[in-house]
Design a protein around this motif. Structure first.
Motif, PDB file in Angstrom:
ATOM      1  N   MET A  91      -7.963   1.885  -4.335  1.00 38.34           N
ATOM      2  CA  MET A  91      -8.120   0.435  -4.314  1.00 38.34           C
ATOM      3  C   MET A  91      -6.746  -0.241  -4.269  1.00 38.34           C
ATOM      4  O   MET A  91      -5.911  -0.052  -5.158  1.00 38.34           O
ATOM      5  CB  MET A  91      -8.897  -0.030  -5.552  1.00 38.34           C
ATOM      6  N   SER A  92      -6.514  -1.010  -3.212  1.00 38.31           N
ATOM      7  CA  SER A  92      -5.212  -1.644  -3.038  1.00 38.31           C
ATOM      8  C   SER A  92      -5.397  -3.012  -2.386  1.00 38.31           C
ATOM      9  O   SER A  92      -6.487  -3.589  -2.430  1.00 38.31           O
ATOM     10  CB  SER A  92      -4.305  -0.739  -2.182  1.00 38.31           C
ATOM     11  N   TYR A  93      -4.333  -3.514  -1.787  1.00 38.12           N
ATOM     12  CA  TYR A  93      -4.391  -4.815  -1.116  1.00 38.12           C
ATOM     13  C   TYR A  93      -3.310  -4.855  -0.042  1.00 38.12           C
ATOM     14  O   TYR A  93      -2.169  -4.441  -0.279  1.00 38.12           O
ATOM     15  CB  TYR A  93      -4.163  -5.960  -2.106  1.00 38.12           C
ATOM     16  N   ARG A  94      -3.682  -5.317   1.135  1.00 38.08           N
ATOM     17  CA  ARG A  94      -2.729  -5.447   2.229  1.00 38.08           C
ATOM     18  C   ARG A  94      -1.980  -6.763   2.078  1.00 38.08           C
ATOM     19  O   ARG A  94      -2.492  -7.824   2.407  1.00 38.08           O
ATOM     20  CB  ARG A  94      -3.474  -5.374   3.571  1.00 38.08           C
ATOM     21  N   GLU A 102       0.823  -1.218   0.000  1.00 43.37           N
ATOM     22  CA  GLU A 102       0.000   0.000   0.000  1.00 43.37           C
ATOM     23  C   GLU A 102       0.855   1.265   0.000  1.00 43.37           C
ATOM     24  O   GLU A 102       0.335   2.365   0.231  1.00 43.37           O
ATOM     25  CB  GLU A 102      -0.922   0.007   1.213  1.00 43.37           C
ATOM     26  N   GLU A 103       2.131   1.130  -0.259  1.00 37.48           N
ATOM     27  CA  GLU A 103       3.030   2.279  -0.152  1.00 37.48           C
ATOM     28  C   GLU A 103       2.657   3.425  -1.088  1.00 37.48           C
ATOM     29  O   GLU A 103       2.786   4.603  -0.730  1.00 37.48           O
ATOM     30  CB  GLU A 103       4.475   1.852  -0.430  1.00 37.48           C
ATOM     31  N   GLY A 138      -4.973   2.359  -6.252  1.00 35.01           N
ATOM     32  CA  GLY A 138      -4.082   2.664  -5.140  1.00 35.01           C
ATOM     33  C   GLY A 138      -2.690   2.083  -5.285  1.00 35.01           C
ATOM     34  O   GLY A 138      -1.789   2.433  -4.506  1.00 35.01           O
ATOM     35  N   ASN A 139      -2.471   1.203  -6.242  1.00 31.46           N
ATOM     36  CA  ASN A 139      -1.146   0.634  -6.494  1.00 31.46           C
ATOM     37  C   ASN A 139      -0.425   1.347  -7.638  1.00 31.46           C
ATOM     38  O   ASN A 139       0.659   0.934  -8.042  1.00 31.46           O
ATOM     39  CB  ASN A 139      -1.254  -0.857  -6.810  1.00 31.46           C
ATOM     40  N   ASP A 140      -1.036   2.397  -8.154  1.00 33.13           N
ATOM     41  CA  ASP A 140      -0.465   3.199  -9.233  1.00 33.13           C
ATOM     42  C   ASP A 140      -0.080   4.551  -8.635  1.00 33.13           C
ATOM     43  O   ASP A 140      -0.911   5.439  -8.436  1.00 33.13           O
ATOM     44  CB  ASP A 140      -1.513   3.370 -10.339  1.00 33.13           C
ATOM     45  N   ALA A 141       1.204   4.730  -8.331  1.00 29.96           N
ATOM     46  CA  ALA A 141       1.658   5.938  -7.639  1.00 29.96           C
ATOM     47  C   ALA A 141       1.347   7.206  -8.432  1.00 29.96           C
ATOM     48  O   ALA A 141       0.972   8.230  -7.844  1.00 29.96           O
ATOM     49  CB  ALA A 141       3.156   5.847  -7.358  1.00 29.96           C
ATOM     50  N   LEU A 142       1.485   7.157  -9.740  1.00 31.45           N
ATOM     51  CA  LEU A 142       1.247   8.358 -10.534  1.00 31.45           C
ATOM     52  C   LEU A 142      -0.232   8.724 -10.569  1.00 31.45           C
ATOM     53  O   LEU A 142      -0.596   9.907 -10.514  1.00 31.45           O
ATOM     54  CB  LEU A 142       1.783   8.172 -11.953  1.00 31.45           C
ATOM     55  N   PRO A 197       3.098  -2.047  -6.108  1.00 29.24           N
ATOM     56  CA  PRO A 197       3.227  -0.653  -6.544  1.00 29.24           C
ATOM     57  C   PRO A 197       4.663  -0.197  -6.721  1.00 29.24           C
ATOM     58  O   PRO A 197       4.946   0.679  -7.555  1.00 29.24           O
ATOM     59  CB  PRO A 197       2.535   0.118  -5.416  1.00 29.24           C
ATOM     60  N   ILE A 198       5.589  -0.769  -5.967  1.00 32.58           N
ATOM     61  CA  ILE A 198       6.995  -0.383  -6.108  1.00 32.58           C
ATOM     62  C   ILE A 198       7.550  -0.869  -7.438  1.00 32.58           C
ATOM     63  O   ILE A 198       8.253  -0.144  -8.142  1.00 32.58           O
ATOM     64  CB  ILE A 198       7.824  -0.920  -4.914  1.00 32.58           C
TER      65      ILE A 198
END
Length: 398
Positions: free
Chosen positions: A278-281, A86-87, A249-253, A308-309
């Motif tokens: 929208m992401s995932y732990r 989730e970073e 939520g996994n797309d930083a841009l 995301p990284i």
């Protein structure tokens, strides 16, 4: 037919129920998992060097999390919460703010604080509750706070920060500070009454606040499908009259661009905005949790492909600055090595710093400690003097 009742409401002679499917909200995303950009995406507002700073803060957060989970397992700290997977949600959203904007976090947004400049040493001092801890050793681990960095101290009760953020943002508007408040919370916290009260107050009072929901799929062990039947959390924002967007939520841009636009809305027209990321732990809820009891390894592995990284790293590798590659494998490996050395050194140093003196436990709760606090302080000191063998870390620190 004439307009009646609520604004925009018109009469109709047909019985027509509105269903959830007719209000499905799309998800804003610009990066593919290999770093490719959608042809229709506009990245003109993205500074590649700032994107690199976002990436570095995300990597720092990942390293910090890995090291501190290990430290907790070794008994060196009592508790920890990771933000693995989730970073992008926390770091990229913080990057879109001004330094004067207030951040009110839940407890999984250490990346936002790292981006603002909270050092490895400051993280460690808080986690070990030593005398250099800005919270004076009075908080449990991961309850960070920094007045200098406009990051409100985290508190344990779920969702309390959401209505508080509305009040703070309203105060910012009244003071004409040209600043906003961003409030983080998970989709589980959106089940609390505080969430609903906060959104209604913000919409009615025109408070310049961004409600940032990290929808990571689980409220500890409860999956999203058992929490609500509607179209996620974003639909609730529309119901309360907020401008709303759902973002990958996994797309930083995408997170950065959505938050940047949300901040412009807050400042230009004093309206609240809801962002659902929208992401995932990928990790456990906390070091006290075992996710194998409520989800499968296959599910976790499926989501690892959306790291995301990795996604932002691929994009950075493809960027040029003055004809030269902005980032490459050699630099990336060196960054990882330096971050691991930095975090480890800070942890070892923080372990050696003494705990705060017990005499300072109540000195600034009130301007002058009350008689009751003084009695409690004296009782504590008597107890420690009677049983010193059970409290070795307090020796000489009264």
């Amino acid at each position: 037919m004439t307009e009646v009742g609520y604004k925009n409401a018109t009469r109709t002679p047909q019985v027509r129920f509105v269903e959830n499917e007719s209000l499905a909200i799309p998800m804003f995303s610009v990066l593919g998992q290999e770093g490719e950009v959608d042809d229709s995406a506009d990245l003109s507002a993205v500074d590649p060097e700032q994107a690199l700073n976002i990436y570095k803060a995300m990597c720092f957060t990942r390293v910090l999390d890995e090291r501190m989970v290990a430290a907790q397992r070794q008994g060196r700290i009592s508790f920890y919460l990771t933000s693995t997977g989730e970073e992008a949600a926390s770091v990229a959203s913080a990057a879109a703010l001004a330094d004067t904007d207030m951040i009110m976090a839940q407890y999984r947004e250490q990346g936002a604080l790292a981006y603002r400049g909270f050092s490895a040493e400051q993280f460690m001092n808080q986690l070990f509750s030593n005398e250099l801890d800005l919270g004076k050793g009075r908080q449990m681990p991961v309850h960070y706070g920094s007045h200098k960095l406009n990051y409100m101290t985290v508190s344990s009760p779920l969702a309390t920060q959401i209505p508080q953020a509305v009040g703070y943002a309203y105060g910012q508007k009244q003071a004409g500070e040209g600043a906003i408040t961003l409030c983080y919370f998970g989709e589980g916290a959106a089940s609390e009454g505080d969430f609903h009260a906060a959104l209604n107050f913000a919409a009615v009072l025109d408070a310049p606040v961004i409600f940032f929901c990290r929808n990571n799929g689980y409220a500890i062990s409860t999956p999203a499908e058992e929490q609500y039947a509607g179209d996620g959390i974003a639909a609730r924002g529309i119901g309360y009259g907020l401008k709303t967007i759902r973002v990958d939520g996994n797309d930083a841009l995408a997170v950065y661009l959505a938050t940047k636009e949300a901040r412009d809305i807050c400042l230009s027209i004093n309206k609240p905005v809801l962002i659902e990321a929208m992401s995932y732990r990928l990790g456990a809820h906390s070091t006290s949790d075992d996710p194998s009891g409520y989800r499968s390894k296959d599910e976790e592995q499926k989501w690892r492909q959306f790291d995301p990284i990795e996604r932002l790293r691929h994009w950075l590798f493809a960027q040029k600055l003055s004809g030269q590659a902005l980032w490459d494998e050699v630099q990336d490996k060196a960054l990882d090595e330096s971050l691991r050395a930095e975090v480890l050194a800070a942890m070892k140093a923080a372990e050696q710093v003494p705990k705060p003196r017990l005499r300072e436990l109540v000195t600034d709760v009130y301007d002058t400690p009350t008689l009751e606090l003084q009695r409690q302080q004296e009782a504590l000191e008597q107890h420690l003097a009677q049983y010193p063998e059970h409290y070795p870390k307090t020796a000489g620190r009264v």
